[in-house]
Design a protein around this motif. Structure first.
Motif, PDB file in Angstrom:
ATOM      1  N   GLY A  31       2.640  -3.549 -10.036  1.00 46.82           N
ATOM      2  CA  GLY A  31       3.625  -2.487 -10.229  1.00 46.82           C
ATOM      3  C   GLY A  31       4.569  -2.434  -9.049  1.00 46.82           C
ATOM      4  O   GLY A  31       4.320  -3.041  -8.006  1.00 46.82           O
ATOM      5  N   ASP A  32       5.663  -1.703  -9.228  1.00 49.63           N
ATOM      6  CA  ASP A  32       6.611  -1.551  -8.117  1.00 49.63           C
ATOM      7  C   ASP A  32       7.357  -0.240  -8.297  1.00 49.63           C
ATOM      8  O   ASP A  32       7.179   0.479  -9.274  1.00 49.63           O
ATOM      9  N   GLY A  33       8.198   0.073  -7.334  1.00 53.90           N
ATOM     10  CA  GLY A  33       8.961   1.307  -7.377  1.00 53.90           C
ATOM     11  C   GLY A  33       9.553   1.612  -6.027  1.00 53.90           C
ATOM     12  O   GLY A  33       9.689   0.727  -5.169  1.00 53.90           O
ATOM     13  N   GLU A  34       9.876   2.878  -5.830  1.00 52.87           N
ATOM     14  CA  GLU A  34      10.443   3.338  -4.564  1.00 52.87           C
ATOM     15  C   GLU A  34       9.525   4.407  -3.989  1.00 52.87           C
ATOM     16  O   GLU A  34       9.010   5.248  -4.729  1.00 52.87           O
ATOM     17  N   PHE A  35       9.306   4.388  -2.687  1.00 57.96           N
ATOM     18  CA  PHE A  35       8.446   5.371  -2.043  1.00 57.96           C
ATOM     19  C   PHE A  35       8.986   5.687  -0.656  1.00 57.96           C
ATOM     20  O   PHE A  35       9.914   5.037  -0.158  1.00 57.96           O
ATOM     21  N   PHE A  36       8.411   6.721  -0.046  1.00 57.86           N
ATOM     22  CA  PHE A  36       8.751   7.052   1.335  1.00 57.86           C
ATOM     23  C   PHE A  36       7.788   6.294   2.230  1.00 57.86           C
ATOM     24  O   PHE A  36       6.582   6.561   2.222  1.00 57.86           O
ATOM     25  N   CYS A  37       8.288   5.314   2.969  1.00 57.49           N
ATOM     26  CA  CYS A  37       7.436   4.498   3.825  1.00 57.49           C
ATOM     27  C   CYS A  37       7.212   5.213   5.156  1.00 57.49           C
ATOM     28  O   CYS A  37       8.169   5.464   5.891  1.00 57.49           O
ATOM     29  N   PRO A  38       5.968   5.544   5.487  1.00 57.87           N
ATOM     30  CA  PRO A  38       5.711   6.227   6.765  1.00 57.87           C
ATOM     31  C   PRO A  38       5.987   5.341   7.971  1.00 57.87           C
ATOM     32  O   PRO A  38       6.252   5.838   9.058  1.00 57.87           O
ATOM     33  N   GLY A  39       5.926   4.028   7.782  1.00 57.87           N
ATOM     34  CA  GLY A  39       6.222   3.135   8.892  1.00 57.87           C
ATOM     35  C   GLY A  39       7.702   3.036   9.175  1.00 57.87           C
ATOM     36  O   GLY A  39       8.154   3.102  10.326  1.00 57.87           O
ATOM     37  N   CYS A  40       8.494   2.896   8.111  1.00 55.96           N
ATOM     38  CA  CYS A  40       9.952   2.804   8.263  1.00 55.96           C
ATOM     39  C   CYS A  40      10.590   4.176   8.483  1.00 55.96           C
ATOM     40  O   CYS A  40      11.670   4.286   9.052  1.00 55.96           O
ATOM     41  N   GLY A  41       9.931   5.218   7.964  1.00 52.80           N
ATOM     42  CA  GLY A  41      10.496   6.563   8.081  1.00 52.80           C
ATOM     43  C   GLY A  41      11.616   6.833   7.102  1.00 52.80           C
ATOM     44  O   GLY A  41      12.512   7.632   7.382  1.00 52.80           O
ATOM     45  N   GLY A  42      11.592   6.167   5.937  1.00 50.37           N
ATOM     46  CA  GLY A  42      12.635   6.382   4.953  1.00 50.37           C
ATOM     47  C   GLY A  42      12.227   5.831   3.603  1.00 50.37           C
ATOM     48  O   GLY A  42      11.128   5.289   3.432  1.00 50.37           O
ATOM     49  N   ASP A  43      13.111   5.968   2.624  1.00 50.16           N
ATOM     50  CA  ASP A  43      12.835   5.472   1.274  1.00 50.16           C
ATOM     51  C   ASP A  43      12.953   3.952   1.248  1.00 50.16           C
ATOM     52  O   ASP A  43      13.942   3.385   1.721  1.00 50.16           O
ATOM     53  N   ARG A  44      11.950   3.316   0.655  1.00 56.01           N
ATOM     54  CA  ARG A  44      11.932   1.857   0.570  1.00 56.01           C
ATOM     55  C   ARG A  44      11.358   1.442  -0.784  1.00 56.01           C
ATOM     56  O   ARG A  44      10.658   2.204  -1.435  1.00 56.01           O
ATOM     57  N   ASN A  45      11.616   0.209  -1.179  1.00 59.80           N
ATOM     58  CA  ASN A  45      10.966  -0.366  -2.355  1.00 59.80           C
ATOM     59  C   ASN A  45       9.538  -0.774  -1.987  1.00 59.80           C
ATOM     60  O   ASN A  45       9.257  -1.099  -0.829  1.00 59.80           O
ATOM     61  N   TYR A  46       8.667  -0.761  -2.984  1.00 59.16           N
ATOM     62  CA  TYR A  46       7.279  -1.154  -2.728  1.00 59.16           C
ATOM     63  C   TYR A  46       6.751  -1.975  -3.889  1.00 59.16           C
ATOM     64  O   TYR A  46       7.299  -1.968  -5.007  1.00 59.16           O
ATOM     65  N   GLN A  47       5.666  -2.688  -3.616  1.00 56.44           N
ATOM     66  CA  GLN A  47       4.862  -3.329  -4.650  1.00 56.44           C
ATOM     67  C   GLN A  47       3.447  -2.773  -4.565  1.00 56.44           C
ATOM     68  O   GLN A  47       2.905  -2.627  -3.470  1.00 56.44           O
ATOM     69  N   ARG A  48       2.884  -2.477  -5.715  1.00 52.33           N
ATOM     70  CA  ARG A  48       1.469  -2.071  -5.788  1.00 52.33           C
ATOM     71  C   ARG A  48       0.657  -3.336  -6.026  1.00 52.33           C
ATOM     72  O   ARG A  48       0.919  -4.078  -6.983  1.00 52.33           O
ATOM     73  N   LEU A  49      -0.312  -3.598  -5.160  1.00 53.29           N
ATOM     74  CA  LEU A  49      -1.044  -4.854  -5.176  1.00 53.29           C
ATOM     75  C   LEU A  49      -2.542  -4.631  -5.380  1.00 53.29           C
ATOM     76  O   LEU A  49      -3.101  -3.647  -4.879  1.00 53.29           O
ATOM     77  N   THR A  50      -3.160  -5.538  -6.096  1.00 52.68           N
ATOM     78  CA  THR A  50      -4.616  -5.637  -6.110  1.00 52.68           C
ATOM     79  C   THR A  50      -4.969  -7.013  -5.565  1.00 52.68           C
ATOM     80  O   THR A  50      -4.181  -7.965  -5.668  1.00 52.68           O
ATOM     81  N   GLY A  51      -6.148  -7.140  -4.974  1.00 52.66           N
ATOM     82  CA  GLY A  51      -6.496  -8.406  -4.340  1.00 52.66           C
ATOM     83  C   GLY A  51      -7.903  -8.864  -4.665  1.00 52.66           C
ATOM     84  O   GLY A  51      -8.762  -8.060  -5.049  1.00 52.66           O
ATOM     85  N   ARG A  52      -8.102 -10.165  -4.504  1.00 55.67           N
ATOM     86  CA  ARG A  52      -9.442 -10.753  -4.623  1.00 55.67           C
ATOM     87  C   ARG A  52      -9.711 -11.537  -3.346  1.00 55.67           C
ATOM     88  O   ARG A  52      -8.902 -12.377  -2.926  1.00 55.67           O
ATOM     89  N   ARG A  53     -10.863 -11.238  -2.740  1.00 47.12           N
ATOM     90  CA  ARG A  53     -11.231 -11.884  -1.476  1.00 47.12           C
ATOM     91  C   ARG A  53     -12.113 -13.100  -1.734  1.00 47.12           C
ATOM     92  O   ARG A  53     -12.940 -13.094  -2.640  1.00 47.12           O
ATOM     93  N   ARG A  54     -11.926 -14.120  -0.895  1.00 54.39           N
ATOM     94  CA  ARG A  54     -12.752 -15.328  -0.974  1.00 54.39           C
ATOM     95  C   ARG A  54     -13.102 -15.800   0.437  1.00 54.39           C
ATOM     96  O   ARG A  54     -12.292 -15.684   1.361  1.00 54.39           O
ATOM     97  N   PHE A  55     -14.332 -16.318   0.577  1.00 57.81           N
ATOM     98  CA  PHE A  55     -14.671 -17.051   1.786  1.00 57.81           C
ATOM     99  C   PHE A  55     -13.835 -18.322   1.821  1.00 57.81           C
ATOM    100  O   PHE A  55     -13.576 -18.950   0.785  1.00 57.81           O
ATOM    101  N   THR A  56     -13.394 -18.670   3.022  1.00 56.04           N
ATOM    102  CA  THR A  56     -12.669 -19.935   3.180  1.00 56.04           C
ATOM    103  C   THR A  56     -13.427 -20.841   4.138  1.00 56.04           C
ATOM    104  O   THR A  56     -14.064 -20.376   5.095  1.00 56.04           O
ATOM    105  N   LEU A  57     -13.347 -22.121   3.884  1.00 57.33           N
ATOM    106  CA  LEU A  57     -13.919 -23.140   4.753  1.00 57.33           C
ATOM    107  C   LEU A  57     -12.786 -24.065   5.159  1.00 57.33           C
ATOM    108  O   LEU A  57     -12.184 -24.720   4.305  1.00 57.33           O
ATOM    109  N   ALA A  58     -12.469 -24.017   6.442  1.00 59.47           N
ATOM    110  CA  ALA A  58     -11.347 -24.800   6.962  1.00 59.47           C
ATOM    111  C   ALA A  58     -10.060 -24.462   6.220  1.00 59.47           C
ATOM    112  O   ALA A  58      -9.239 -25.333   5.923  1.00 59.47           O
ATOM    113  N   GLY A  59      -9.915 -23.147   5.883  1.00 63.10           N
ATOM    114  CA  GLY A  59      -8.708 -22.694   5.213  1.00 63.10           C
ATOM    115  C   GLY A  59      -8.706 -22.857   3.719  1.00 63.10           C
ATOM    116  O   GLY A  59      -7.760 -22.435   3.046  1.00 63.10           O
ATOM    117  N   VAL A  60      -9.763 -23.439   3.145  1.00 64.71           N
ATOM    118  CA  VAL A  60      -9.831 -23.677   1.705  1.00 64.71           C
ATOM    119  C   VAL A  60     -10.751 -22.634   1.065  1.00 64.71           C
ATOM    120  O   VAL A  60     -11.914 -22.508   1.475  1.00 64.71           O
TER     121      VAL A  60
END
Length: 234
Positions: A31-60
């Motif tokens: 998802g995406d939209g516009e929000f008030f970014c506390p880091g920037c201190g103003g209105d910004r575009n955003y993406q809503r993200l979900t993630g999946r974690r994996r162990f990596t071996l030598a970056g793989v």
């Protein structure tokens, strides 16, 4: 002591393992939209993200470690925030909420006042213009009060009852959590000045202002204090 067998040797081996093994998160935008970014201190575009974690071996990536998120990623600064950051209105939305709140309070106080005197209308129009309705006039407010009375069957100058309380809460409840105490008090005081522009508070005006204070989460003692202070010339 043989090389690699002391504390320094163990530290080197740990460092090498850390470089070989790791965890990587693969993010997917949902998802995406516009929000008030506390880091920037103003209105910004955003993406809503979900993630999946994996162990990596030598970056793989080799083994799944489960899901993570969702998070909100600012398109400008790239920082990740919890989704509760979306509860904060954008600057644009906040300005509209504040403008609508002042307008609703002004109409409610004028309707409770009864005769909509010129001084009350002038005070109300000035407050509404300052809040963001720059083209607001006294005649517009007067017409709106009459239209509201005709539409609801409410007697102008009498207590508004449950319907008026609902209107005030609808305008003020979403705004109150995002205002500092001084901001909430300022809205109440604006309403008080409109009521006092043509003389002392009437019972209906005081009832409306008490409702405004409650909707703004101002305790009853502070409401009484502020209403009394508004009567004192500055």
């Amino acid at each position: 002591m043989l090389p690699g067998r002391g504390h320094n040797g163990r530290g080197v081996r740990k460092g090498r393992v850390a470089h070989v093994l790791g965890i990587r998160t693969a993010w997917t935008a949902v998802g995406d939209g516009e929000f008030f970014c506390p880091g920037c201190g103003g209105d910004r575009n955003y993406q809503r993200l979900t993630g999946r974690r994996r162990f990596t071996l030598a970056g793989v990536p080799v083994l799944p470690r489960g899901a993570t998120g969702p998070v909100v990623e600012c398109a400008a600064c790239g920082h990740h925030y919890g989704t509760d950051v979306l509860d904060h209105p954008t600057t644009t939305r906040f300005s509209a909420m504040l403008r609508d709140a002042v307008h609703t309070v002004a109409l409610a106080v004028l309707a409770a006042g009864g005769n909509c005197s010129r001084t009350s209308l002038e005070t109300a129009a000035a407050a509404v213009r300052l809040a963001g309705f720059e083209d607001c006039t006294e005649d517009q407010l007067d017409a709106l009060v009459e239209a509201l009375a005709a539409d609801t069957g409410r007697v102008v100058g009498e207590p508004g009852g449950a319907s008026l309380a609902i209107e005030l809460h609808e305008a003020l409840d979403p705004l109150a959590p995002h205002l500092a105490a001084t901001g909430r008090e300022s809205i109440l005081l604006q309403g008080a000045r409109i009521a006092l522009a043509d003389g002392p508070y009437t019972p209906a005006e005081r009832e409306v202002l008490t409702t405004v204070g409650a909707a703004l989460t101002i305790c009853s003692d502070d409401v009484s204090r502020l209403l009394a202070a508004a009567r004192t010339p500055s």
